[in-house]
Design an enzyme around this catalytic site. Structure first.
Site, PDB file in Angstrom:
ATOM      1  N   PHE A 138      47.113  51.434  42.878  1.00  0.00           N
ATOM      2  CA  PHE A 138      46.076  50.775  41.974  1.00  0.00           C
ATOM      3  C   PHE A 138      45.302  50.005  42.809  1.00  0.00           C
ATOM      4  CE2 PHE A 138      44.178  47.322  39.915  1.00  0.00           C
ATOM      5  CZ  PHE A 138      43.856  47.894  38.669  1.00  0.00           C
ATOM      6  N   ASP A 223      44.979  48.430  51.685  1.00  0.00           N
ATOM      7  CA  ASP A 223      44.591  47.419  50.465  1.00  0.00           C
ATOM      8  C   ASP A 223      45.428  46.464  50.397  1.00  0.00           C
ATOM      9  OD1 ASP A 223      44.023  46.425  48.006  1.00  0.00           O
ATOM     10  OD2 ASP A 223      43.957  48.357  47.015  1.00  0.00           O
ATOM     11  N   LYS A 252      41.811  38.944  45.808  1.00  0.00           N
ATOM     12  CA  LYS A 252      42.913  38.284  44.724  1.00  0.00           C
ATOM     13  C   LYS A 252      42.891  36.565  45.411  1.00  0.00           C
ATOM     14  CE  LYS A 252      45.024  41.376  41.586  1.00  0.00           C
ATOM     15  NZ  LYS A 252      44.804  42.649  41.942  1.00  0.00           N
TER      16      LYS A 252
HETATM   17  C1  LIG Z   1      44.008  43.646  41.425  1.00  0.00           C
HETATM   18  C2  LIG Z   1      43.859  44.658  42.475  1.00  0.00           C
HETATM   19  C3  LIG Z   1      42.799  45.494  42.836  1.00  0.00           C
HETATM   20  C4  LIG Z   1      41.372  45.166  41.888  1.00  0.00           C
HETATM   21  O1  LIG Z   1      41.086  43.930  42.008  1.00  0.00           O
HETATM   22  P1  LIG Z   1      39.893  43.332  40.829  1.00  0.00           P
HETATM   23  O2  LIG Z   1      39.623  42.125  41.577  1.00  0.00           O
HETATM   24  O3  LIG Z   1      40.522  43.259  39.812  1.00  0.00           O
HETATM   25  O4  LIG Z   1      38.877  44.397  41.005  1.00  0.00           O
HETATM   26  C5  LIG Z   1      42.777  46.555  43.896  1.00  0.00           C
HETATM   27  N1  LIG Z   1      43.832  46.672  44.660  1.00  0.00           N
HETATM   28  C6  LIG Z   1      44.927  46.034  44.707  1.00  0.00           C
HETATM   29  C7  LIG Z   1      46.235  46.347  45.348  1.00  0.00           C
HETATM   30  C8  LIG Z   1      44.950  44.977  43.506  1.00  0.00           C
HETATM   31  O5  LIG Z   1      46.186  44.632  43.250  1.00  0.00           O
END
Ligand SMILES: *Cc1c(COP(=O)(O)O)cnc(C)c1O
Length: 404
Positions: A138, A223, A252
């Protein structure tokens, strides 16, 4: 205005992109949230791994209110003093060199991809555009990051996806090596897949990714949007492996609840990014920087992350005890630190369990693979962990009585 929870669903003007619970929270303190009807909930969701220091942390409140009284926004046409500070902190903490600020996770991962492609282009390899992602990954919801995300159902009805993203089997180095070549700009990896079910890559995988990427001339993008900022007990979740990525995406938890995204890159990679190549109107504004600086200061204090690891190990032991009590319901303990996944047996209805826990005033987050996620603030105390585990045990017992 103090509208009761039951009134919310009626005639809402909010676009229904979420299946929202019928609770509105109006106040928070530490690991606790208070609803508009005065009920207290134990927060093991942290707004999906965002409230790193819990709610209303005194230092965050002070930093943000102080900045709010001085200056909110100037754009990136001018130097932003707070950015200089936070960029230096992130560079020092990661061992990388430079930082781009944006406002969310998807913007951070997307910028990471742009930087990787541009770096190849500037090196005279314009055909190096492909980003290798993992099955179950994701990376966000923009069109670009939808193509990077391995959840075909998220793409339905949204038209053609941008090209240049391939998905290889999770944790499988042989498949990764077979997919690498002169067309690959970068491998993008979550060392713990949050949304994918708190799935942790196998031991040695990240080192293997680093080695294979170097061999084939590709970059490594970590990521860390969910797993970074102390969530696994280390500031960056890859730290235990001693590998160094070329590009790190953060969001986040970085500003403890204030919207933010950041990309950290090595000097070599970032020299491709010259004035005009990328931008963000809000990115790195003074309010976000005041919050991020405070979060990084607190996490850098002596003993803070050690305390997270110690309390996370305590949570582990408690969940292992629950698993022994409910072997037919809990199939696997996943993730690390306070990015904890409890994979449930096929027979357990995950959303019903999340609902039952919420009714018992414990907030958790569902993930893929029938996995319940526990993402408490990093400041959660032992007695609060005890309470969360007791509530979890109660909800599991309501499904099937515990084994003696
Ligand atoms: C939540 C998340 C995203 C996207 O973040 P948003 O602030 O919702 O755009 C990207 N990569 C990972 C691993 C995430 O958990």
């Amino acid at each position: 205005m103090n509208q009761k929870a039951a009134d919310y669903a009626a005639d809402t003007a909010v676009m229904q992109t979420y299946g929202r619970a019928e609770i509105g929270f109006v106040r928070g303190d530490g690991c606790w949230l208070e609803s508009d009807s005065g009920e207290k909930y134990l927060d093991c969701a942290s707004g999906i791994a965002v409230n790193t220091l819990g709610h209303s942390h005194p230092r965050l409140v002070a930093a943000l209110t102080e900045q709010a009284g001085k200056l909110w926004h100037t754009s990136n046409l001018y130097r932003i003093p707070g950015q200089e500070i936070v960029a230096k902190m992130l560079a020092r903490l990661s061992g990388l060199d430079q930082v781009f600020f944006c406002n969310s996770g998807a913007e951070a991962t997307e910028a990471a991809v742009k930087i990787a492609r541009r770096a190849a282009y500037e090196k005279g390899e314009p055909e190096r555009v492909t980003i290798l992602c993992a099955k179950g990954a994701f990376h966000g919801r923009t069109l670009g990051m939808l193509a990077a995300t391995d959840r075909p159902v998220f793409r339905t009805g949204f038209g053609p996806m941008p090209a240049g993203f391939d998905h290889v089997a999770f944790g499988n180095l042989n498949e990764l090596r077979d997919s690498l070549g002169s067309h690959v700009a970068a491998v993008m990896v979550e060392s713990v897949q949050g949304e994918g079910g708190a799935r942790q890559v196998p031991d040695g995988y990240l080192a293997g990714v680093r080695k294979a990427a170097d061999e084939f001339g590709a970059l490594v993008i970590a990521d860390e949007v969910q797993a970074g900022i102390g969530r696994t007990g280390r500031l960056f979740s890859y730290e235990d492996t001693a590998i160094k990525p070329d590009i790190v995406a953060l969001a986040k938890g970085l500003a403890g609840g204030f919207p933010i995204g950041a990309v950290i890159a090595s000097k070599a990679v970032g020299s491709a990014m010259t004035p005009g190549t990328h931008g963000s109107t809000f990115g790195g504004n003074p309010l976000a920087m005041a919050a991020a600086q405070t979060v990084l200061e607190v996490l850098s204090e002596d003993g803070f992350l050690a305390g997270v690891r110690e309390r996370a190990a305590y949570l582990d032991a408690e969940i292992i005890r629950l698993q022994a009590q409910f072997p037919d319901l809990i199939s696997e303990l996943r993730g690390r630190g306070f990015l904890r996944g409890i994979r449930l047996a096929e027979t357990v209805d995950l959303l019903a369990l999340v609902g039952a826990l919420r009714d018992d005033r414990l907030l958790t987050v569902p993930a893929a693979d029938n996995t319940l996620r526990l993402l408490p603030p990093l400041t959660i105390e032992r007695d609060e962990i005890d309470l969360a585990v007791a509530k979890l045990g109660g909800a599991l017992a309501a499904i099937t009585p515990a084994k003696a």
